[in-house]
Design a protein around this motif. Structure first.
Motif, PDB file in Angstrom:
ATOM      1  N   GLU A 280     -31.099  14.343  96.208  1.00 70.50           N
ATOM      2  CA  GLU A 280     -31.639  14.778  94.917  1.00 70.50           C
ATOM      3  C   GLU A 280     -30.856  14.215  93.738  1.00 70.50           C
ATOM      4  OE1 GLU A 280     -31.645  19.045  95.259  1.00 70.50           O
ATOM      5  OE2 GLU A 280     -33.515  19.049  96.406  1.00 70.50           O
ATOM      6  N   GLU A 281     -29.562  13.968  93.932  1.00 71.81           N
ATOM      7  CA  GLU A 281     -28.711  13.525  92.828  1.00 71.81           C
ATOM      8  C   GLU A 281     -28.635  12.009  92.665  1.00 71.81           C
ATOM      9  OE1 GLU A 281     -24.965  15.497  93.382  1.00 71.81           O
ATOM     10  OE2 GLU A 281     -25.751  17.393  92.619  1.00 71.81           O
ATOM     11  N   ILE A 282     -29.305  11.275  93.507  1.00 73.92           N
ATOM     12  CA  ILE A 282     -29.293   9.817  93.374  1.00 73.92           C
ATOM     13  C   ILE A 282     -29.967   9.433  92.056  1.00 73.92           C
ATOM     14  CG2 ILE A 282     -30.288   7.678  94.300  1.00 73.92           C
ATOM     15  CD1 ILE A 282     -29.802   8.870  97.083  1.00 73.92           C
ATOM     16  N   ASP A 283     -29.304   8.592  91.305  1.00 71.80           N
ATOM     17  CA  ASP A 283     -29.858   8.115  90.036  1.00 71.80           C
ATOM     18  C   ASP A 283     -30.848   6.994  90.341  1.00 71.80           C
ATOM     19  OD1 ASP A 283     -30.468   7.228  87.516  1.00 71.80           O
ATOM     20  OD2 ASP A 283     -28.390   6.839  86.917  1.00 71.80           O
ATOM     21  N   GLN A 284     -32.098   7.370  90.420  1.00 74.74           N
ATOM     22  CA  GLN A 284     -33.137   6.412  90.783  1.00 74.74           C
ATOM     23  C   GLN A 284     -33.353   5.348  89.711  1.00 74.74           C
ATOM     24  OE1 GLN A 284     -36.725   8.093  92.468  1.00 74.74           O
ATOM     25  NE2 GLN A 284     -35.590   9.836  93.275  1.00 74.74           N
ATOM     26  N   THR A 285     -32.881   5.602  88.501  1.00 76.87           N
ATOM     27  CA  THR A 285     -33.044   4.600  87.441  1.00 76.87           C
ATOM     28  C   THR A 285     -32.179   3.366  87.706  1.00 76.87           C
ATOM     29  OG1 THR A 285     -31.299   5.534  86.024  1.00 76.87           O
ATOM     30  CG2 THR A 285     -33.549   6.400  85.741  1.00 76.87           C
ATOM     31  N   LYS A 286     -31.199   3.498  88.573  1.00 83.70           N
ATOM     32  CA  LYS A 286     -30.315   2.376  88.911  1.00 83.70           C
ATOM     33  C   LYS A 286     -30.872   1.527  90.052  1.00 83.70           C
ATOM     34  CE  LYS A 286     -26.823   4.009  86.376  1.00 83.70           C
ATOM     35  NZ  LYS A 286     -26.431   3.490  85.138  1.00 83.70           N
ATOM     36  N   LEU A 287     -32.009   1.950  90.602  1.00 84.46           N
ATOM     37  CA  LEU A 287     -32.615   1.244  91.727  1.00 84.46           C
ATOM     38  C   LEU A 287     -33.946   0.635  91.308  1.00 84.46           C
ATOM     39  CD1 LEU A 287     -31.884   4.004  94.383  1.00 84.46           C
ATOM     40  CD2 LEU A 287     -30.638   1.862  94.081  1.00 84.46           C
ATOM     41  N   THR A 288     -34.311  -0.425  91.982  1.00 83.08           N
ATOM     42  CA  THR A 288     -35.570  -1.093  91.656  1.00 83.08           C
ATOM     43  C   THR A 288     -36.737  -0.388  92.343  1.00 83.08           C
ATOM     44  OG1 THR A 288     -35.527  -2.589  93.554  1.00 83.08           O
ATOM     45  CG2 THR A 288     -34.354  -3.312  91.550  1.00 83.08           C
ATOM     46  N   THR A 289     -37.917  -0.704  91.889  1.00 81.69           N
ATOM     47  CA  THR A 289     -39.127  -0.183  92.523  1.00 81.69           C
ATOM     48  C   THR A 289     -39.161  -0.600  93.986  1.00 81.69           C
ATOM     49  OG1 THR A 289     -40.291  -0.304  90.417  1.00 81.69           O
ATOM     50  CG2 THR A 289     -41.647  -0.163  92.386  1.00 81.69           C
ATOM     51  N   LYS A 290     -38.744  -1.818  94.251  1.00 82.52           N
ATOM     52  CA  LYS A 290     -38.698  -2.308  95.634  1.00 82.52           C
ATOM     53  C   LYS A 290     -37.693  -1.501  96.458  1.00 82.52           C
ATOM     54  CE  LYS A 290     -38.044  -6.478  98.371  1.00 82.52           C
ATOM     55  NZ  LYS A 290     -37.734  -7.907  98.373  1.00 82.52           N
ATOM     56  N   ASP A 291     -36.530  -1.201  95.869  1.00 77.66           N
ATOM     57  CA  ASP A 291     -35.528  -0.387  96.562  1.00 77.66           C
ATOM     58  C   ASP A 291     -36.090   0.981  96.945  1.00 77.66           C
ATOM     59  OD1 ASP A 291     -33.508  -2.319  96.282  1.00 77.66           O
ATOM     60  OD2 ASP A 291     -32.760  -1.432  94.412  1.00 77.66           O
ATOM     61  N   LEU A 292     -36.916   1.535  96.084  1.00 78.23           N
ATOM     62  CA  LEU A 292     -37.413   2.904  96.257  1.00 78.23           C
ATOM     63  C   LEU A 292     -38.780   2.987  96.930  1.00 78.23           C
ATOM     64  CD1 LEU A 292     -36.317   4.250  92.777  1.00 78.23           C
ATOM     65  CD2 LEU A 292     -35.329   4.868  94.995  1.00 78.23           C
ATOM     66  N   LYS A 293     -39.318   1.843  97.322  1.00 79.95           N
ATOM     67  CA  LYS A 293     -40.669   1.820  97.888  1.00 79.95           C
ATOM     68  C   LYS A 293     -40.830   2.811  99.043  1.00 79.95           C
ATOM     69  CE  LYS A 293     -44.018  -1.135 100.148  1.00 79.95           C
ATOM     70  NZ  LYS A 293     -44.230  -2.391 100.842  1.00 79.95           N
ATOM     71  N   ASP A 294     -39.972   2.747 100.044  1.00 75.39           N
ATOM     72  CA  ASP A 294     -40.081   3.648 101.197  1.00 75.39           C
ATOM     73  C   ASP A 294     -39.697   5.080 100.836  1.00 75.39           C
ATOM     74  OD1 ASP A 294     -41.003   1.675 102.889  1.00 75.39           O
ATOM     75  OD2 ASP A 294     -39.000   1.146 103.602  1.00 75.39           O
TER      76      ASP A 294
END
Length: 118
Positions: free
Chosen positions: A44-58
């Motif tokens: 829950e605490e992962i800063d998703q803004t630091k990851l790309t859309t591709k990183d977060l796809k799955d």
């Protein structure tokens, strides 16, 4: 020659859509509740803004969050090993978890399939 038996079981409870991880989260609550809390908090605490859309796809797939939580727990219990190894070697399936509703449904389904009930 006997006819082969087959059946379809929809995880987690033969009614609602889910995955194996849905059941493993329930199992983790019985034996690894502290790890489950920590893994959930970490995810829950992962800063998703630091990851790309591709990183977060799955991760953004319907079961992505649960898969990440279970993988996190498994990585603590069996670093570098597949979740299957942790399920086999650790206490995901234990005296308490086998009494969970979803586990009982799976067990009954398999027994009925093997014994030709239905």
């Amino acid at each position: 020659m006997s006819n082969p038996r087959f059946g379809v079981f929809i995880l987690p409870d033969n009614q609602n859509q889910g995955t194996l991880e849905s059941i493993l989260i329930e199992c983790a609550e019985t034996k690894y509740s502290d790890l489950l809390k920590s893994a959930t908090k970490y995810i829950e605490e992962i800063d998703q803004t630091k990851l790309t859309t591709k990183d977060l796809k799955d991760f953004h797939k319907p079961a992505g969050r649960n898969k990440a939580i279970i993988s996190t727990i498994s990585s603590i219990l069996k670093p570098g090993k597949a979740i299957q190894v942790s399920i086999q070697d650790n206490k995901w399936i234990n005296e308490e978890s086998v009494r969970l509703h979803s586990m009982t449904l799976i067990k009954d389904f398999i027994n009925d399939l093997i014994n030709g009930n239905n």
